[in-house]
Design a protein around this motif. Structure first.
Motif, short mmCIF file in Angstrom:
data_model
loop_
_atom_site.label_atom_id
_atom_site.label_comp_id
_atom_site.label_asym_id
_atom_site.label_seq_id
_atom_site.Cartn_x
_atom_site.Cartn_y
_atom_site.Cartn_z
N ARG A 64 -17.04 -66.64 16.04
CA ARG A 64 -17.07 -65.88 17.29
C ARG A 64 -18.52 -65.70 17.76
O ARG A 64 -18.82 -65.84 18.95
CB ARG A 64 -16.37 -64.53 17.09
N GLN A 124 -5.54 -67.20 14.45
CA GLN A 124 -5.08 -66.99 15.83
C GLN A 124 -6.18 -66.35 16.66
O GLN A 124 -6.38 -66.70 17.83
CB GLN A 124 -3.82 -66.15 15.84
N GLY A 125 -6.93 -65.44 16.05
CA GLY A 125 -8.07 -64.83 16.74
C GLY A 125 -9.13 -65.87 17.05
O GLY A 125 -9.74 -65.84 18.13
N ALA A 127 -8.59 -69.04 17.53
CA ALA A 127 -8.05 -69.88 18.60
C ALA A 127 -8.22 -69.18 19.96
O ALA A 127 -8.58 -69.84 20.95
CB ALA A 127 -6.58 -70.19 18.34
N ARG A 128 -8.00 -67.87 19.99
CA ARG A 128 -8.20 -67.14 21.25
C ARG A 128 -9.68 -67.15 21.65
O ARG A 128 -10.01 -67.31 22.83
CB ARG A 128 -7.69 -65.70 21.12
N ASP A 130 -11.90 -69.46 20.81
CA ASP A 130 -12.17 -70.83 21.26
C ASP A 130 -11.71 -71.01 22.71
O ASP A 130 -12.43 -71.57 23.54
CB ASP A 130 -11.43 -71.87 20.40
N SER A 131 -10.51 -70.54 22.99
CA SER A 131 -9.95 -70.69 24.32
C SER A 131 -10.79 -69.97 25.37
O SER A 131 -11.10 -70.52 26.43
CB SER A 131 -8.52 -70.15 24.32
N ALA A 132 -11.21 -68.74 25.05
CA ALA A 132 -12.03 -67.98 26.00
C ALA A 132 -13.39 -68.66 26.22
O ALA A 132 -13.87 -68.74 27.36
CB ALA A 132 -12.23 -66.55 25.49
N ASN A 135 -12.87 -71.80 28.23
CA ASN A 135 -12.57 -71.41 29.60
C ASN A 135 -13.86 -71.08 30.37
O ASN A 135 -14.00 -71.43 31.54
CB ASN A 135 -11.63 -70.21 29.61
N ASP A 147 -4.76 -74.37 29.88
CA ASP A 147 -4.25 -74.10 28.52
C ASP A 147 -4.13 -75.37 27.70
O ASP A 147 -4.55 -75.43 26.55
CB ASP A 147 -2.90 -73.39 28.57
N ARG A 150 -7.68 -76.88 26.91
CA ARG A 150 -8.34 -76.11 25.85
C ARG A 150 -7.69 -76.37 24.50
O ARG A 150 -8.36 -76.49 23.48
CB ARG A 150 -8.33 -74.62 26.18
N HIS A 151 -6.38 -76.49 24.50
CA HIS A 151 -5.63 -76.78 23.27
C HIS A 151 -6.06 -78.14 22.70
O HIS A 151 -6.33 -78.27 21.51
CB HIS A 151 -4.13 -76.75 23.56
#
Length: 192
Positions: A64, A124-125, A127-128, A130-132, A135, A147, A150-151
C-alpha cells in the motif's frame, strides 16, 4: 484500536518485514518476530491469528505504501507522456521496487498462495489498493471498462511476479511482458 495497540501491531509488522528481508519467508517464525518487536507471543496472536495472517498484513501494508509512492510520482502529467506510458511507468517502477527487495516479492507470492482466511482478507485489501492506484493513473479508461482493465493488469502483475520468484522467467522478461500487457490493454483507449 488504541494508540498503544496500533503501535504494537505496527511493531509486529515492521519486525516481520525486516526478518523476511534478512532470513526469508520460509525460515521466519512468530517467536522471532515477537523477540524483534518486543511484543509477547500471546499478545501477538491477539493481533494476528497465524503467521500467514501477520505476513499478509505486512506485505499489504508495504505494498500500500509502495502504491501511494508510485501514484504520487505519476500524479502530475508529464509533457509528452501518453496515459498508457504513465501506467507502463507505474508497473515498471513497481517491479523495480520488488527487484530491490526480492524477499518481499517472495512474500507476496507466498501470501497469494495461502489458504488462511485472514490472509485472504489482506489480499482482498491489496486488490482494492491496486485497483484504486491503477484507477488514479488510468484516467483514459471509461468507467464501464475500468474494472476489467484493472483486473487484467493486476493479475498480469501478480502472474509475472510469481513467474520471476519461482524461477520460471527472468525479471527483465517478466517486466517486458507486463509492460506489453499494459500497452495491449490500454492502447485502444488512447484515441478515445
Amino acid at each position: 484500536m488504541s494508540p498503544r495497540q496500533l503501535e504494537r501491531r505496527g511493531n509486529l509488522i515492521a519486525a516481520a518485514l525486516a526478518l523476511v528481508n534478512e532470513i526469508g519467508v520460509e525460515r521466519l517464525q512468530m517467536r522471532q518476530v515477537c523477540e524483534r518487536s518486543g511484543v509477547a507471543l500471546g499478545t501477538a496472536y491477539r493481533y494476528f491469528s497465524s503467521k500467514d495472517h501477520l505476513l499478509a498484513a505486512a506485505i499489504a501494508d508495504w505494498h500500500r505504501l509502495l502504491l501511494a509512492d508510485l501514484v504520487a510520482e505519476l500524479r502530475s502529467p508529464r509533457a509528452g507522456m501518453l496515459p498508457t506510458d504513465r501506467v507502463v511507468r507505474f508497473v515498471r517502477h513497481g517491479m523495480r521496487a520488488y527487484q530491490r527487495q526480492p524477499q518481499l516479492a517472495r512474500l507476496r507470492v507466498a501470501v497469494a498462495a495461502s489458504t488462511d482466511p485472514f490472509a485472504s482478507e489482506a489480499l482482498q485489501g491489496m486488490a482494492r489498493a491496486d485497483s484504486a492506484a491503477l484507477n488514479a493513473v488510468m484516467a483514459q479508461v471509461p468507467p464501464a471498462a475500468g474494472d476489467l482493465v484493472r483486473h487484467i493488469v493486476g493479475h498480469a502483475w501478480q502472474g509475472e511476479l510469481t513467474a520471476w520468484v519461482t524461477g520460471r522467467t527472468t525479471l527483465d522478461d517478466a517486466r517486458r511482458r507486463l509492460e506489453d500487457v499494459v500497452r495491449l490493454v490500454l492502447t485502444p483507449y488512447e484515441a478515445a
